[in-house]
Scaffold this motif. Sequence first.
Motif, PDB file in Angstrom:
ATOM      1  N   ASP A 285       0.845  -1.191   0.000  1.00 46.78           N
ATOM      2  CA  ASP A 285       0.000   0.000   0.000  1.00 46.78           C
ATOM      3  C   ASP A 285       0.886   1.248   0.000  1.00 46.78           C
ATOM      4  O   ASP A 285       1.204   1.802   1.055  1.00 46.78           O
TER       5      ASP A 285
ATOM      6  N   GLN B  86       0.381   4.374  -0.717  1.00 48.06           N
ATOM      7  CA  GLN B  86      -0.158   5.591  -0.104  1.00 48.06           C
ATOM      8  C   GLN B  86      -0.089   5.517   1.418  1.00 48.06           C
ATOM      9  O   GLN B  86       0.255   6.496   2.074  1.00 48.06           O
ATOM     10  N   ARG B  87      -0.418   4.364   1.990  1.00 48.74           N
ATOM     11  CA  ARG B  87      -0.371   4.214   3.451  1.00 48.74           C
ATOM     12  C   ARG B  87       1.045   4.431   3.973  1.00 48.74           C
ATOM     13  O   ARG B  87       1.251   5.139   4.969  1.00 48.74           O
TER      14      ARG B  87
ATOM     15  N   ALA C  72       3.516   6.026   2.400  1.00 46.14           N
ATOM     16  CA  ALA C  72       3.900   7.419   2.140  1.00 46.14           C
ATOM     17  C   ALA C  72       3.326   8.335   3.221  1.00 46.14           C
ATOM     18  O   ALA C  72       4.027   9.209   3.739  1.00 46.14           O
ATOM     19  N   ASP C  73       2.068   8.133   3.583  1.00 48.82           N
ATOM     20  CA  ASP C  73       1.462   8.942   4.642  1.00 48.82           C
ATOM     21  C   ASP C  73       2.210   8.769   5.959  1.00 48.82           C
ATOM     22  O   ASP C  73       2.493   9.745   6.667  1.00 48.82           O
TER      23      ASP C  73
ATOM     24  N   CYS D 109       5.698  10.427   5.647  1.00 54.21           N
ATOM     25  CA  CYS D 109       5.559  11.888   5.633  1.00 54.21           C
ATOM     26  C   CYS D 109       5.379  12.396   7.065  1.00 54.21           C
ATOM     27  O   CYS D 109       5.961  13.414   7.446  1.00 54.21           O
TER      28      CYS D 109
ATOM     29  N   VAL E   3       4.404  14.756  -0.416  1.00 49.46           N
ATOM     30  CA  VAL E   3       4.258  13.914  -1.600  1.00 49.46           C
ATOM     31  C   VAL E   3       4.718  14.712  -2.817  1.00 49.46           C
ATOM     32  O   VAL E   3       4.257  15.836  -3.043  1.00 49.46           O
TER      33      VAL E   3
ATOM     34  N   ARG F  85       2.571  10.913  -7.439  1.00 49.61           N
ATOM     35  CA  ARG F  85       1.684   9.820  -7.041  1.00 49.61           C
ATOM     36  C   ARG F  85       1.007   9.238  -8.270  1.00 49.61           C
ATOM     37  O   ARG F  85       0.533   9.968  -9.127  1.00 49.61           O
TER      38      ARG F  85
ATOM     39  N   LYS G 251       2.542   3.801  -7.186  1.00 48.93           N
ATOM     40  CA  LYS G 251       3.749   4.336  -6.560  1.00 48.93           C
ATOM     41  C   LYS G 251       3.487   5.728  -6.000  1.00 48.93           C
ATOM     42  O   LYS G 251       2.635   6.468  -6.494  1.00 48.93           O
ATOM     43  N   VAL G 252       4.226   6.044  -4.931  1.00 52.26           N
ATOM     44  CA  VAL G 252       4.175   7.381  -4.337  1.00 52.26           C
ATOM     45  C   VAL G 252       5.597   7.763  -3.975  1.00 52.26           C
ATOM     46  O   VAL G 252       6.318   6.992  -3.334  1.00 52.26           O
TER      47      VAL G 252
ATOM     48  N   ARG H 201       4.225  -0.462  -5.331  1.00 52.84           N
ATOM     49  CA  ARG H 201       3.372  -1.619  -5.056  1.00 52.84           C
ATOM     50  C   ARG H 201       3.987  -2.876  -5.676  1.00 52.84           C
ATOM     51  O   ARG H 201       4.365  -2.888  -6.838  1.00 52.84           O
TER      52      ARG H 201
END
Length: 140
Positions: free
Chosen positions: A14, A16-17, A19-20, A23, A30, A33, A37-38, A63
């Motif tokens: 995941d 995004q999870r 990356a969050d 961060c 970010v 995105r 991928k992020v 991912r």
Amino acid sequence: MTSRFTELVVDCHDPQRLADFWCGVLDFTVLDRTADKVEIGSWEPTVTAVRAGQMPPTLLFIRVPEQKTMKNRLHLDVSPIDATTDEEVARLLALGATLVDTDQDHARTWTVLADPEGNEFDVLRTLATTTPDTPGAGTE
């Protein structure tokens, strides 16, 4: 001839999870995105800046279908800059990290945590300066 270290890639389920989470840990933003991928970082990389000199790498979460199966061969170390190490560990646990190992015997000076997908990382000694409000914090 030379190369620059520009990205550290993390395989994950995941992007995004993670990356969050990272961060929040590192105060990154970010940068790019897509669905799979992020990329996050502390600065906006440009070809000119990268060619001019080594800058901090970005983190790129991609991912992948497979699960993490063993201990990381590469991991991140983070050092708190404005809190004690214990306060930073508590903050990172609240962000979603899990405790893997603590410095029980005081032979080490770090705490091992894992991010939400189980990737280990270390919280090292604080870099905060000692103030009356944070006795014993920091190193000069």
